[in-house]
Design a protein around this motif. Structure first.
Motif, PDB file in Angstrom:
ATOM      1  N   GLU A 192      11.910  -0.284   4.504  1.00  0.00           N
ATOM      2  CA  GLU A 192      11.001  -1.348   4.923  1.00  0.00           C
ATOM      3  C   GLU A 192       9.552  -0.876   4.875  1.00  0.00           C
ATOM      4  O   GLU A 192       8.675  -1.606   4.417  1.00  0.00           O
ATOM      5  CB  GLU A 192      11.341  -1.813   6.338  1.00  0.00           C
ATOM      6  CG  GLU A 192      12.599  -2.644   6.414  1.00  0.00           C
ATOM      7  CD  GLU A 192      12.943  -3.045   7.839  1.00  0.00           C
ATOM      8  OE1 GLU A 192      12.008  -3.186   8.658  1.00  0.00           O
ATOM      9  OE2 GLU A 192      14.125  -3.228   8.126  1.00  0.00           O
ATOM     10  N   ALA A 193       9.300   0.332   5.358  1.00  0.00           N
ATOM     11  CA  ALA A 193       7.937   0.867   5.353  1.00  0.00           C
ATOM     12  C   ALA A 193       7.423   0.990   3.929  1.00  0.00           C
ATOM     13  O   ALA A 193       6.273   0.622   3.641  1.00  0.00           O
ATOM     14  CB  ALA A 193       7.901   2.221   6.060  1.00  0.00           C
ATOM     15  N   VAL A 235       6.546  -2.517   2.603  1.00  0.00           N
ATOM     16  CA  VAL A 235       5.324  -3.050   3.205  1.00  0.00           C
ATOM     17  C   VAL A 235       4.107  -2.380   2.600  1.00  0.00           C
ATOM     18  O   VAL A 235       3.108  -3.042   2.272  1.00  0.00           O
ATOM     19  CB  VAL A 235       5.347  -2.873   4.745  1.00  0.00           C
ATOM     20  CG1 VAL A 235       3.987  -3.127   5.349  1.00  0.00           C
ATOM     21  CG2 VAL A 235       6.384  -3.795   5.365  1.00  0.00           C
ATOM     22  N   VAL A 236       4.155  -1.064   2.426  1.00  0.00           N
ATOM     23  CA  VAL A 236       3.018  -0.342   1.854  1.00  0.00           C
ATOM     24  C   VAL A 236       2.779  -0.793   0.418  1.00  0.00           C
ATOM     25  O   VAL A 236       1.633  -0.998   0.007  1.00  0.00           O
ATOM     26  CB  VAL A 236       3.244   1.188   1.932  1.00  0.00           C
ATOM     27  CG1 VAL A 236       2.234   1.933   1.084  1.00  0.00           C
ATOM     28  CG2 VAL A 236       3.168   1.645   3.378  1.00  0.00           C
ATOM     29  N   GLN A 290       3.483  -3.705  -0.862  1.00  0.00           N
ATOM     30  CA  GLN A 290       3.003  -5.083  -0.882  1.00  0.00           C
ATOM     31  C   GLN A 290       1.581  -5.195  -0.341  1.00  0.00           C
ATOM     32  O   GLN A 290       0.837  -6.070  -0.745  1.00  0.00           O
ATOM     33  CB  GLN A 290       3.927  -5.976  -0.054  1.00  0.00           C
ATOM     34  CG  GLN A 290       5.283  -6.175  -0.689  1.00  0.00           C
ATOM     35  CD  GLN A 290       6.252  -6.897   0.234  1.00  0.00           C
ATOM     36  OE1 GLN A 290       5.918  -7.232   1.356  1.00  0.00           O
ATOM     37  NE2 GLN A 290       7.453  -7.118  -0.246  1.00  0.00           N
ATOM     38  N   ASN A 291       1.210  -4.325   0.585  1.00  0.00           N
ATOM     39  CA  ASN A 291      -0.104  -4.400   1.233  1.00  0.00           C
ATOM     40  C   ASN A 291      -0.778  -3.024   1.264  1.00  0.00           C
ATOM     41  O   ASN A 291      -0.992  -2.470   2.338  1.00  0.00           O
ATOM     42  CB  ASN A 291       0.055  -4.906   2.674  1.00  0.00           C
ATOM     43  CG  ASN A 291       0.781  -6.222   2.731  1.00  0.00           C
ATOM     44  OD1 ASN A 291       0.340  -7.186   2.155  1.00  0.00           O
ATOM     45  ND2 ASN A 291       1.913  -6.251   3.426  1.00  0.00           N
ATOM     46  N   THR A 310      -4.192  -2.822   3.428  1.00  0.00           N
ATOM     47  CA  THR A 310      -3.934  -2.911   4.865  1.00  0.00           C
ATOM     48  C   THR A 310      -3.271  -1.636   5.353  1.00  0.00           C
ATOM     49  O   THR A 310      -3.608  -1.123   6.429  1.00  0.00           O
ATOM     50  CB  THR A 310      -3.035  -4.125   5.171  1.00  0.00           C
ATOM     51  OG1 THR A 310      -3.671  -5.297   4.671  1.00  0.00           O
ATOM     52  CG2 THR A 310      -2.792  -4.261   6.652  1.00  0.00           C
ATOM     53  N   SER A 311      -2.340  -1.111   4.580  1.00  0.00           N
ATOM     54  CA  SER A 311      -1.642   0.119   4.967  1.00  0.00           C
ATOM     55  C   SER A 311      -2.607   1.292   5.073  1.00  0.00           C
ATOM     56  O   SER A 311      -2.511   2.105   6.001  1.00  0.00           O
ATOM     57  CB  SER A 311      -0.550   0.445   3.949  1.00  0.00           C
ATOM     58  OG  SER A 311       0.387  -0.602   3.897  1.00  0.00           O
TER      59      SER A 311
END
Length: 119
Positions: free
Chosen positions: A83-84, A87-88, A90-91, A94-95
């Protein structure tokens, strides 16, 4: 129409982003490896426990339950890593901002604990 960020700066930013992505992938790989080693140790400990205790259905069930619980937590850790990573990917901006903020906070905490130790 000229960009406010020159080509050289764009390349530098792109290189930095790639380096950060690579570092995050490396961290995720290390976390996954640690989770795997933890699972291996848990299996070894349960096997030793089974061998050292007298044969008993209740002991065997308890060991099986411990193994099941270990598998569950190992799966949770692996899922968290996946998941991490998603998320990184995709963003990334922000990450990076979140990672910088966390690093800043940790730096403040470490700095204040050092000054308390010295004073």
């Amino acid at each position: 129409m000229s960009s406010w960020l020159g080509n050289s700066k764009k390349k530098d930013v792109a290189d930095e982003l790639e380096a950060i992505r690579s570092e995050i992938a490396s961290i995720a790989h290390r976390v996954s490896g640690i989770a795997g080693m933890t699972g291996d140790k848990l299996r070894g400990n349960v096997a030793q426990l089974r061998a050292s205790l007298p044969d008993s259905d209740s002991v065997s069930r308890a060991a099986d339950s411990a193994m099941d619980q270990g598998r569950y937590w190992l799966g949770q850790a692996g899922g968290g890593v996946r998941e991490a990573r998603a998320v990184v990917q995709q963003n990334p901006t922000t990450s990076i901002a979140i990672a910088a903020g966390i690093g800043f906070l940790v730096g403040l905490m470490v700095g204040s604990s050092r000054s308390e130790d010295e004073g």
